[in-house]
Motif scaffolding. Sequence first.
Motif, short mmCIF file in Angstrom:
data_model
loop_
_atom_site.label_atom_id
_atom_site.label_comp_id
_atom_site.label_asym_id
_atom_site.label_seq_id
_atom_site.Cartn_x
_atom_site.Cartn_y
_atom_site.Cartn_z
N PRO A 166 0.80 -1.23 0.00
CA PRO A 166 0.00 0.00 0.00
C PRO A 166 0.83 1.28 0.00
N ASN A 167 2.07 1.20 0.52
CA ASN A 167 2.92 2.39 0.55
C ASN A 167 3.74 2.58 -0.72
N GLY A 168 3.54 1.70 -1.72
CA GLY A 168 4.22 1.85 -2.99
C GLY A 168 5.61 1.27 -3.07
N THR A 169 6.06 0.52 -2.08
CA THR A 169 7.39 -0.09 -2.10
C THR A 169 7.26 -1.60 -2.27
N PRO A 170 8.27 -2.25 -2.89
CA PRO A 170 8.21 -3.71 -3.09
C PRO A 170 8.04 -4.44 -1.77
N ILE A 171 7.13 -5.41 -1.73
CA ILE A 171 6.80 -6.09 -0.49
C ILE A 171 6.95 -7.60 -0.58
N VAL A 172 7.00 -8.15 -1.80
CA VAL A 172 7.10 -9.60 -2.01
C VAL A 172 8.46 -9.90 -2.61
N PRO A 173 9.21 -10.86 -2.08
CA PRO A 173 10.54 -11.17 -2.64
C PRO A 173 10.43 -11.71 -4.06
N GLU A 174 11.48 -11.47 -4.86
CA GLU A 174 11.47 -11.93 -6.25
C GLU A 174 11.31 -13.45 -6.34
N SER A 175 11.82 -14.17 -5.34
CA SER A 175 11.74 -15.63 -5.36
C SER A 175 10.31 -16.13 -5.25
N ALA A 176 9.40 -15.28 -4.81
CA ALA A 176 7.99 -15.68 -4.66
C ALA A 176 7.20 -15.45 -5.94
N ILE A 177 7.82 -14.88 -6.96
CA ILE A 177 7.14 -14.58 -8.22
C ILE A 177 7.57 -15.62 -9.25
N HIS A 178 6.62 -16.37 -9.76
CA HIS A 178 6.92 -17.50 -10.62
C HIS A 178 6.35 -17.23 -12.02
N LEU A 179 7.25 -17.15 -13.02
CA LEU A 179 6.85 -16.88 -14.40
C LEU A 179 6.90 -18.17 -15.22
N GLN A 180 5.98 -18.28 -16.16
CA GLN A 180 5.93 -19.45 -17.03
C GLN A 180 6.88 -19.28 -18.22
N ASN A 181 7.34 -20.41 -18.76
CA ASN A 181 8.09 -20.46 -20.04
C ASN A 181 9.32 -19.56 -20.04
N THR A 182 10.06 -19.58 -18.92
CA THR A 182 11.31 -18.82 -18.89
C THR A 182 12.40 -19.60 -19.61
N VAL A 183 13.40 -18.89 -20.09
CA VAL A 183 14.56 -19.50 -20.74
C VAL A 183 15.82 -18.90 -20.12
N THR A 184 16.93 -19.55 -20.38
CA THR A 184 18.19 -19.11 -19.78
C THR A 184 19.23 -18.86 -20.86
N SER A 185 19.88 -17.73 -20.80
CA SER A 185 20.98 -17.45 -21.72
C SER A 185 21.98 -16.55 -21.01
N SER A 186 23.08 -16.28 -21.68
CA SER A 186 24.12 -15.44 -21.08
C SER A 186 23.86 -13.95 -21.29
N HIS A 187 22.80 -13.62 -22.03
CA HIS A 187 22.50 -12.22 -22.32
C HIS A 187 21.66 -11.63 -21.18
N THR A 188 22.04 -10.47 -20.68
CA THR A 188 21.34 -9.85 -19.56
C THR A 188 20.76 -8.52 -19.98
N VAL A 189 19.51 -8.30 -19.59
CA VAL A 189 18.82 -7.03 -19.80
C VAL A 189 18.39 -6.51 -18.43
N TYR A 190 18.58 -5.21 -18.21
CA TYR A 190 18.28 -4.62 -16.91
C TYR A 190 17.02 -3.75 -16.97
N GLN A 191 16.35 -3.64 -15.81
CA GLN A 191 15.11 -2.87 -15.75
C GLN A 191 15.35 -1.41 -16.16
N THR A 192 16.48 -0.87 -15.76
CA THR A 192 16.93 0.43 -16.26
C THR A 192 17.91 0.16 -17.39
N PRO A 193 17.59 0.54 -18.64
CA PRO A 193 18.42 0.16 -19.78
C PRO A 193 19.90 0.44 -19.57
N GLY A 194 20.71 -0.62 -19.65
CA GLY A 194 22.16 -0.47 -19.57
C GLY A 194 22.72 -0.27 -18.19
N ASP A 195 21.88 -0.33 -17.13
CA ASP A 195 22.35 -0.06 -15.77
C ASP A 195 22.43 -1.36 -14.98
#
Length: 826
Positions: free
Chosen positions: A282-311
């Motif tokens: 409710p206060n606008g800050t992250p409250i659930v750890p990333e490990s608790a979020i489960h996405l379907q059909n993920t893949v793994t590679s050596s290429h990394t993309v960041y939430q802030t481009p290039g950071d």
Amino acid sequence: MVRKLEHGKHRKPNKVINFAKRKPVYISFLAVFASGIGFLTALHSFANTPLQSDGGMSSYAQPGQPPTSPTGGVSGTPATLYPQSSSTDLPTSDTGGFSTADYYIDQKVTLDGPGQKLSSPNAWLLHFDITANSAGTTLQGDNGYEQITAALIDPWIDAVDGYGGSGGTTESQFDAFLRGEVEQQKAVWAKSNLFNGGNTITTYDLPTLIQDAGGAFSGRYAGVGTTEGPTFYWTDAPQAQVHIPPQTISGKAGGKIYFSDEVALETYHAIYHYEYVEVDGPNGTPIVPESAIHLQNTVTSSHTVYQTPGDPTSPAMIEVNGGNPDPGSVAPRWHYWTDGTGETTWTDANVPQSQQDYIQLPSDLAPGIYTVKLWASDYYNRVTASPATATFTVGSGSPGSGITLAVNGGNTATEPTGTTVNLNATVNQQPPAGHQWDIMIEDNSGSTINGQKVATSAIGTPTSYSTTADSQTALSNETYTAYLVDETTGQSIASNSVTASWTNGSPPGGGGSGGLCPAPYDNAERWQANPGTNGGETFYWTYNVPYPRYNAKGQFVGCGDQQTPMQQYYPAMVNSGQITGLSDDPGVPGDLWLPESASEWNQQNSYANSQYFSWYYVDEQHGWDFDGSENGGLNASQVSGTYTINGVGGYHTYGSSAQSPWVWVRPGAGLGFRMLWTGSPHSLPTSGTATFSLVNPDGSSNTWTEPLIVNEDTLNTEGPQMVGLNQSAPFADEYISAWTQLPKDLSGNDPVAWSLSSNPSVALANGAHLNVSIAFGTQNAGNISVDVPTMAATFSYPIWYMNQIHSVTVDGQTYVGTGSASDSQQ
């Protein structure tokens, strides 16, 4: 330091290759030279017709106006320029002032976008044709490079970044990142052949800029003669939506929230995309750890993309299946992916729960409204300008919270077994005018609401909603909660909780129900096909609960029968595809199968005399990188796992529908696949066909059919009958499969395209694509059809290059002169 992106090489077919291959449109994106060595290997090569030198280095001008002489830079009238060693992209053998290039102006550069055409930034392109390498060997001039100067970098970025000026901070961050990528692709040219001597000019590779912004070279040139110039495609930045289905919007601490990530992409040369999900309190800050979020059909590679481009200090995004399989010769269009599964448009979360992403809520999560945020990005770090959001509510409400719930008019109720209780929800505070909502009442731990866990009102503007609950066995303190679900915003508000209990005994005033009324039962069972649903079917029945009736004195007077019409819809789904048979596995880009190590192959072939047929000449035409970056050998394969049929294990899989293409295959080789049908146990698959279409990048194709096998050994069903009281039959599932062999030639006797590139995006763009359409019947629900684009893409040497003496028999079909096939195709 963010890892530098890998870039493919582009060029227009030259006359030598056209003569050798007749119609090699499918190799038009490979930077290869007919003889000698490649120059500026990290830059993009574009052929051009021989032009007249304009007599000097010119400045940029408005389109349609003649170039003018610049102030500063290279001056005079040099017909020839010399590459200098200051560029990190120049091979050592091509530096020091020995290689030479003629310089021209391409005037008709065109920039096309999704559904529209933009005028190019105020620039024509500098075009350099390499005329001799550092050894002094004369090269054909049909191999030019399209370049811009530093002053034109920002105008081009503004035109092609895909945000159109509306991306705010994210657009600025991406533009800065893109500028850094482009600046790594510089080249220095000089009037003098002295090492770093004479007047110099620094240029930057425009195709690199276009590709790093998700665009592509279209393969076309506009204009004729001295005005000819390339046509590029730009693409929009990715878009995203996130949905929380109404039936799970009312989460509880410790439970799961199912949601769907939807991403749309136009980006070329990328078969995956990237997602980052955050859950804010409710206060606008992250409250659930990333490990608790489960996405379907993920893949793994050596290429990394960041939430802030290039950071790299910002969170790393998760790579997920799904991109744009189209070659760069096709105009950009949207490709939609829901939880990593391909769709034809936005689905609004209309997918089975088993295919949705989910959040495991912490058990100590405080009551309140929580927000799911989704950022999406393509391979090139273009992140959505702002996150897509959806909300859900955790915790219990209270009177005055917007909705209240009562059981038999109060907060608790106790009844004899078999007696219903009334649950009534009342809206105290309606959502804003113009909104629509519904009311949901949930049994928090069981399924006592007419045999179900949840009951929901119609969507509209309801002010109250009632339903009933009952239990045929003793039950204590069953808890119920109501939710006011605003369908306009996706937000929900929880009510207070109420409890109900059922006991074995008599109601006040005497009488008795124990043994007087029959047990609950089902009747009026029937199946009905649903035309237009691609194989869907619905099962209908009536759930009957007999109950005791009493007069005003509390005396038992007979049994009533509470009847509840029920139904269960069985959509037909065909997914979970696997490649289960593959002859002569070619390996994958970057690790291809060879009869010896890649280094030995490269060394032997480099000595071949190009005036005769040689592997070197074939390798060069099909994208082999003679810089030592190739890998491969006898152990390269695509084996991804094993599976079991009827207790017999060890069958191999070679790829799946979680990636595109599912598998790489040699021209002329064979492959088998299977897909899992899930649907009504009353309408099992019968028989069908698989239609295969092999398509080159230039559009030439070959289409044929094979029988579709229904693998009865894999059938999993409990039959169409009900399996218990008020319990319809579970879904059935069964694998269907097919086997085929790829042809050698396509329409017009065109050879099948194939690539040796170590870059998967380039290999995909330059190889032929195998598309499959599956059609089969069912027992009672009509026909089902499924299209699978790019199930396979051709890669590595054709099967006839690898012929063995013996024949091979797979599934009763004999293939002569091929290598060994692997496994069954079930």
